[in-house]
Design an enzyme around this catalytic site. Structure first.
Site, PDB file in Angstrom:
ATOM      1  N   CYS A 101       0.785  -1.229   0.000  1.00 32.79           N
ATOM      2  CA  CYS A 101       0.000   0.000   0.000  1.00 32.79           C
ATOM      3  C   CYS A 101       0.826   1.292   0.000  1.00 32.79           C
ATOM      4  O   CYS A 101       0.507   2.210  -0.772  1.00 32.79           O
ATOM      5  CB  CYS A 101      -1.042   0.000   1.101  1.00 32.79           C
ATOM      6  SG  CYS A 101      -0.609  -0.878   2.596  1.00 32.79           S
ATOM      7  N   LYS A 154     -11.941  -5.479   7.888  1.00 28.43           N
ATOM      8  CA  LYS A 154     -11.801  -6.257   6.655  1.00 28.43           C
ATOM      9  C   LYS A 154     -12.860  -7.336   6.531  1.00 28.43           C
ATOM     10  O   LYS A 154     -13.419  -7.798   7.523  1.00 28.43           O
ATOM     11  CB  LYS A 154     -10.408  -6.877   6.581  1.00 28.43           C
ATOM     12  CG  LYS A 154     -10.067  -7.775   7.762  1.00 28.43           C
ATOM     13  CD  LYS A 154      -8.687  -8.415   7.583  1.00 28.43           C
ATOM     14  CE  LYS A 154      -8.398  -9.383   8.717  1.00 28.43           C
ATOM     15  NZ  LYS A 154      -7.216 -10.202   8.509  1.00 28.43           N
ATOM     16  N   HIS A 183      -8.236  -1.743   0.128  1.00 29.75           N
ATOM     17  CA  HIS A 183      -7.185  -2.730  -0.166  1.00 29.75           C
ATOM     18  C   HIS A 183      -7.908  -4.037  -0.426  1.00 29.75           C
ATOM     19  O   HIS A 183      -8.839  -4.363   0.297  1.00 29.75           O
ATOM     20  CB  HIS A 183      -6.270  -2.988   1.026  1.00 29.75           C
ATOM     21  CG  HIS A 183      -5.682  -1.783   1.671  1.00 29.75           C
ATOM     22  ND1 HIS A 183      -4.328  -1.591   1.758  1.00 29.75           N
ATOM     23  CD2 HIS A 183      -6.244  -0.720   2.284  1.00 29.75           C
ATOM     24  CE1 HIS A 183      -4.080  -0.460   2.409  1.00 29.75           C
ATOM     25  NE2 HIS A 183      -5.222   0.088   2.737  1.00 29.75           N
TER      26      HIS A 183
END
Length: 642
Positions: free
Chosen positions: A335, A466, A512
């Site tokens: 990232c 996530k 992401h």
RNA sequence: GCCGAUGUGGCUCAACGGUAGAGCACGGCUUUCGUAAAGCCGGGGUUGUGGGUUCAAUUCCCACCAUCGGCUCCA
């Protein structure tokens, strides 16, 4: 009199002092013999316990036998007690900690300074057999929490167990004069009910799974309803060992490891064929879904990692190096590099959502004891991507990623998967408010898509919550592959902006995501899932030509050139071995198609095809074969038969 | 990282306080064969690394490294 309702819907009038055992006897001698417990109004109880408590006069009851999943578990739990007694009798200094059942067996954690060794297992099993043969009853004894604490005041483990117990009434079970253990129960009526068991392994385990606590010895065992089931289980373990990707990887020359770089895989030529086949497919799908692809450096200045938060939250897992007296870090994630690329120019809301993929090679320092073939390595390639978008685009973007994930998993033949949502961990950056917004956004996408998910509290990445995708392989084992992580922190830290409609600069949202997770791990999973019998489109060698004798070597050459023109991966066995031997070799190499050719085939322009996994063979014109095989490859058909 | 086990030719494994043996693989020769392993011959190991005990260590002891099974952690 009282009434019991049985699982088949029938009811029986019975005496209200009746026990489960007596009920089983009333129903039939066969059931009475195999009965090991009773399920009374949904609760498992000892067979010797009275059915009707507190003046009740009706109960739904099911007699549990080892055939029931619950019965089997209960049996295993009882077996754990028997193993505990055996261990205590061999090593009198043993202190018992906790002995639950696990999938396919049970374990008992013990505190014993002398290590138990695999060579001791037979001794333990013999002692267990004696206890089983004695066929003594399991006897339950109840007392108050205080009494129990008093009774076990010198035993820190059992005292701890009592303090953790829900009920105020504490129970003990004994099955002989010299053995008693704190236990919620229930248990089988007597030790003789345990007919098929085995001590499997011993390993260290921290007390309460806490690495700061004492390392205990965990003795694993298994127990089954009968000897045949036990045998089948042991065979299953053997079969699983044959699928082990580490074994198959070596056998089929796919990859290797070397002491020179523990945790760093060497991919061999055949492994790379699979790797590249995956990448080709991956690129084409990403192209379809509107991704661009970048590549960022592996080593970057340490200051970047301070900025990203990795220094504070991920340092333990990172590698560092010095170049010309300047400190650098080897990237554990892609990232920050992605953010630098983003920042090389101005961006407009018109570009969004901007989907940027990267097959990023990352290094993470994993503890030496956790490495495991390709499943757990220190260097791996992530199929990473970062999506930059506006807050309104979060949900449709997440939904689009989920669709992409499903499309890719399906192509590899994985149909069963489940999804988990992980929330804010203790070690995190960003405000609680941001975490809540991000977590709710992920949740909303899942709910709107009608997807069931499980929540893992405190399991998120340090920069955001996530969604994880777990697939199930053919042996019903679950593997985490993909992940979608929502991040509001990284854009802020790197000062990422875009120009919005109103001509002001705003921070983009960063998503992401990885789909296969790690190429290394994914290839390991594929190897085990298929037992290295790869689908045609992934197989390192798709076809092998086997001439019967050197008389047909010339015909083999013409077949070879046709295979080459058709862009297939093939080889030709021109050795002077007999055809049987060539077949065995190709079989061991798990080649999807063997083309056996002799004078007969040479004359008719055909090939005799042996299909992997099938006994029969068939003769077909070579051009027809090529047509068929190419359409299977194009459509990623897993079934080889035609 | 922690606990335990293991480490012998490319692979799978055997043996042993007196410097290692098999099968497969590999090389050569014979054989040219119709659907799951033809025969003969040959090359190849300072027994993970470093110390120690011993007249002698691959074998016993210690340390380290790697691997395996778990624990903790994780893509």
């Amino acid at each position: 009199m009282a009434k019991v309702k049985l699982p088949d819907g029938s009811t029986l009038e019975v005496d209200n002092s009746l026990t489960g055992k007596q009920l089983a006897e009333q129903i039939g001698p066969g059931l009475a013999k195999s009965a090991i417990a009773a399920k009374i109004n949904g609760q498992l109880k000892d067979l010797s316990a009275p059915i009707f408590l507190d003046g009740l006069e009706e109960a739904e009851i099911q007699i549990i036998t080892p055939k029931d999943r619950e019965g089997l578990e209960l049996m295993r739990h009882s077996c754990a007690h028997i193993m505990a007694e055996a261990i205590c009798s061999i090593w009198p200094g043993t202190r018992l900690v906790y002995g639950p059942t696990v999938y396919d067996g049970f374990y008992y954690d013990i505190d014993l300074d002398e290590p138990i060794r695999p060579t001791d297992f037979e001794k333990i099993e013999q002692k267990m057999a004696e206890i089983v043969k004695a066929d003594t009853p399991f006897v339950r004894k109840e007392m108050s929490r205080e009494e129990a604490l008093n009774k076990l005041k010198d035993d820190k483990y059992k005292t701890d167990n009592i303090n953790r117990a829900d009920s105020d009434s504490i129970s003990f079970y004994s099955h002989s004069d010299c053995f008693e253990d704190l236990c919620r129960g229930p248990h089988v009526p007597s030790t003789g009910k345990i007919v098929a068991f085995k001590v499997m392994s011993v390993a260290g385990a921290y007390w309460h799974g806490d690495a700061t606590q004492k390392m205990l010895q965990r003795v694993y065992g298994t127990a089954w309803a009968n000897k045949k089931d036990l045998e089948e289980y042991l065979n299953r373990i053997e079969e699983a060992k044959k699928r082990d990707h580490r074994v198959l990887g070596k056998q089929l020359d796919l990859f290797s490891f070397n002491e020179a770089g523990p945790g760093f895989a060497f991919m061999h030529a055949k492994g790379m064929v699979i790797w590249n086949a995956i990448i080709d497919f991956w690129r084409s799908v990403h192209n379809k879904y509107g991704y661009e692809e970048i590549r960022t450096p592996i080593i970057l200045n340490e200051s970047l990692w301070h900025k990203s938060g990795h220094w504070d939250h991920y340092k333990e897992n990172m590698y560092f190096t010095t170049i010309d007296e300047v400190e650098y870090a080897v990237k554990p994630m892609n990232c920050p590099g992605g953010c630098l690329v983003y920042n090389t120019r101005k961006h407009s809301y018109r570009e969004f959502p901007k989907r940027v993929a990267e097959l990023g090679l990352v290094h993470r320092h994993e503890a030496s004891g956790v490495m495991h073939g390709l499943f757990r390595v220190r260097q791996f390639t992530q199929d990473d991507a970062h999506i930059f978008c506006t807050p309104e685009q979060i949900e449709p973007e997440i939904i689009s990623v989920i669709e992409l994930v499903f499309e890719i998993y399906k192509a590899f033949g994985f149909k069963d998967f489940h999804i988990e949502l992980s929330t804010k961990p203790e070690n995190h950056i960003g405000s609680d408010e941001i975490w809540e917004i991000a977590t709710n956004a992920l949740k909303a996408a899942l709910i709107h898509k009608g997807i069931d998910f499980k929540i893992n509290e405190g399991d998120g990445a340090f920069y955001g919550p996530k969604i994880d995708f777990h697939i199930e392989d053919c042996l019903k084992r679950s593997w985490q592959l993909g992940t979608i992580q929502l991040d509001f922190s990284m854009p802020e830290r790197f000062g990422l902006v875009y120009t919005d409609k109103d001509n002001t600069e705003k921070a983009p949202v960063m998503i992401h995501r990885a789909i296969l997770g790690s190429f290394e791990r994914f290839i390991g999973i594929l190897i085990e899932h298929y037992a290295a019998n790869f689908p045609l489109w992934l197989a390192p060698e798709q076809v092998r030509v086997l001439p019967i004798s050197e008389k047909t070597n010339d015909y083999a050459k013409t077949i070879e050139s046709k295979l080459k023109d058709a862009n297939l991966r093939f080889s030709c066995d021109l050795s002077d071995e007999k055809i049987n031997s060539k077949i065995v070799k190709a079989y061991n190499d798990k080649v999807p198609y063997m083309l056996v050719i002799g004078p007969r085939e040479a004359e008719s322009g055909t090939v005799n095809v042996r299909i992997r996994g099938l006994k029969e063979n068939q003769t077909i014109e070579i051009d027809k074969f090529l047509e068929m095989i190419n359409s299977k490859i194009a459509d990623k058909i897993i079934d080889l038969a035609f």
